[in-house]
Design a protein around this motif. Structure first.
Motif: not given
Lengths: 194, 194
Positions: A160-161, A156, A164-165, A106-107, A167-168, A111
Motif C-alpha cells: 500500500d505505502t 499489505r 499509493v505514493a 491502482q485506481n 498520488r503525491w 473495477y
DNA sequence: TAGCCTACCAAGCACTTGCTTGGCTAGCGA
DNA sequence: TCGCTAGCCAAGCAAGTGCTTGGTAGGCTA
C-alpha cells in the motif's frame, strides 16, 4: 523514422493513459481522448477496437515489464534484506518511470477486474503477493527480520505505502525516487523512534 | 419511533454510500441506488436534491466526526508518542466504523475536489496534514522520534498506509482494527529488522 | 372529515455515452 | 500512373445518464 507506423498509436495511448490516470477510466470519454489528441472521437477507432482495449494495452505491457524486474530480483544471489530493499526500490522506480500506468492500475484494477478480459489483473496481484511474501519469509528465516511480525500484514502495509505514493510523488520534483525509497526503507527497516 | 422521518433518508444514504464505495461515485447511477432501495430512480428526488448532495451529506458528516476525534487528541495531555499512537488508532477505528465513507473519501476526493461544492475536502486535507505534522514535530522535539527523518515524507507514508488499509480491511474478520493498529505501530515505531 | 404530509410511481425529456458507417486525402512503392 | 494504406472527418445511432413532472395512496392531525 522507421517506427512512424507505431508512433501515432503509442502517442494516442500515452494521451489516453494520462487521462485515465487523472480522471479515471470510466470518467474519461472517448471524446476527451480525441480532443486531447486533436482529432474526432470516431477517428480513434481507426487505431483501436474499443476504449477497453486501450487500457488493456496500457496495463498489460506495463505489468510485463514490472514483473520481469521482480523475477530478476528473486532469481538473484543477494541476501534477503538486500532483495527486499531492491524490490522496494524497483517499485518506486516504476512510479517514477510509469506514473500513469501505476495510477491506472491502482485506481481501476478493482473495477476492471470484474470483466473477464481483465482477469489477468487478479493473477498479477496474486503473483505480486507471492513475490513479497517470499522475500519477507526469507528475511525472517535468515534472522534478518523480526519473528513476531504478521508477514501477511507487513506485505499489505508495504504494498500500500509503496504504490499509493503515486498520488503525491512528483517525477521532476525535489525528491528523486531514490530519495523516497531511501526514506521509506529507513522507516520500514528501523522505525521512526530513537 | 420519533425519528421515522429521518430513518428513510438515512437508510437511502447508507445504500448510496455502499454503492459509491464499491463502484465509485460517477460509476454509480441513480437507478442503481434506487434499485438497491427497491424504489424507482425518480423517487430519490423526493428525498435529495441531486446525486451530488448525497455524497456531500455522506462525506461532510463523516469528516466532522473524524476531525473532532483528532482535535481531542491534540488538545490532550499525553506525551507526543502516545498522541501519535492515539491518532493512528483513531484512524483505523474510523476504517472499522465508517468503511464506506473512508473508501469514498479515498477514491473520490480528487475528482470531487474539482467542484466548488466540495472545496471543503481540500481544506480537510490541509487540516489533516497539520494534525499529523504537529504530532510528528512534537515527537522529534521531545526526543522521542529520530531527528534525521523528513517529517513531511513520514506524514505521507503514515497517511497513505493507514487510509489505504480500507481496501483490504474486513470489519468482521480475523483481525480487529486494534490488531491492525498494533502491528502497524510496531512497524512504524521500531521497524521490521531484528 | 378536510387538509396536509410523506413516500412513492409512471413517463419522459435533454443530454452524454461508446461505437459505427461511409467517405475523403495525402503519401508511397511498383 | 495506379493501387494501397494510414489517418482522419462528418454524421449519427442505440443505450444509458441525471433529473423533472404530474399524479396517487395512506396516515396523521386539527
Amino acid at each position: 523514422m522507421a517506427e512512424t507506423t507505431q508512433t501515432r498509436r503509442e502517442e494516442l495511448l500515452q494521451i489516453a493513459a494520462e487521462l485515465f490516470a487523472t480522471k479515471g477510466f470510466k470518467n474519461t470519454t472517448v471524446r476527451d481522448i480525441a480532443d486531447a489528441a486533436g482529432i474526432l472521437s470516431g477517428s480513434l477507432y481507426h487505431h483501436f477496437d474499443s476504449k477497453e482495449s486501450m487500457v488493456d494495452e496500457i496495463l498489460s505491457s506495463f505489468q510485463e515489464e514490472l514483473f520481469g524486474a521482480y523475477a530478476g530480483i528473486l532469481a538473484g544471489t543477494d541476501d534477503p534484506r538486500a532483495k527486499l530493499e531492491a524490490a522496494v526500490r524497483v517499485s518506486f522506480e516504476a512510479i517514477d518511470h510509469h506514473r500513469d500506468e501505476v495510477a491506472i492500475f491502482q485506481n481501476e484494477a478493482d473495477y476492471l477486474g470484474t470483466f473477464d478480459r481483465f482477469a489477468y489483473l487478479a493473477d498479477r496481484n496474486q503473483q505480486s503477493r507471492d513475490v513479497w511474501l517470499t522475500l519477507l519469509r526469507e528475511g525472517v528465516a535468515s534472522g534478518a527480520l523480526r519473528k513476531d511480525l504478521d508477514v501477511e500484514l507487513v506485505y499489505r502495509f508495504i504494498r500500500d505505502t509503496v504504490w499509493v505514493a503515486v498520488r503525491w510523488y512528483q517525477p521532476g520534483g525535489k525528491l528523486s525516487h531514490h530519495d523516497v525509497a531511501d526514506q521509506y526503507l529507513t522507516i520500514l527497516l528501523d522505525g521512526i523512534t530513537t
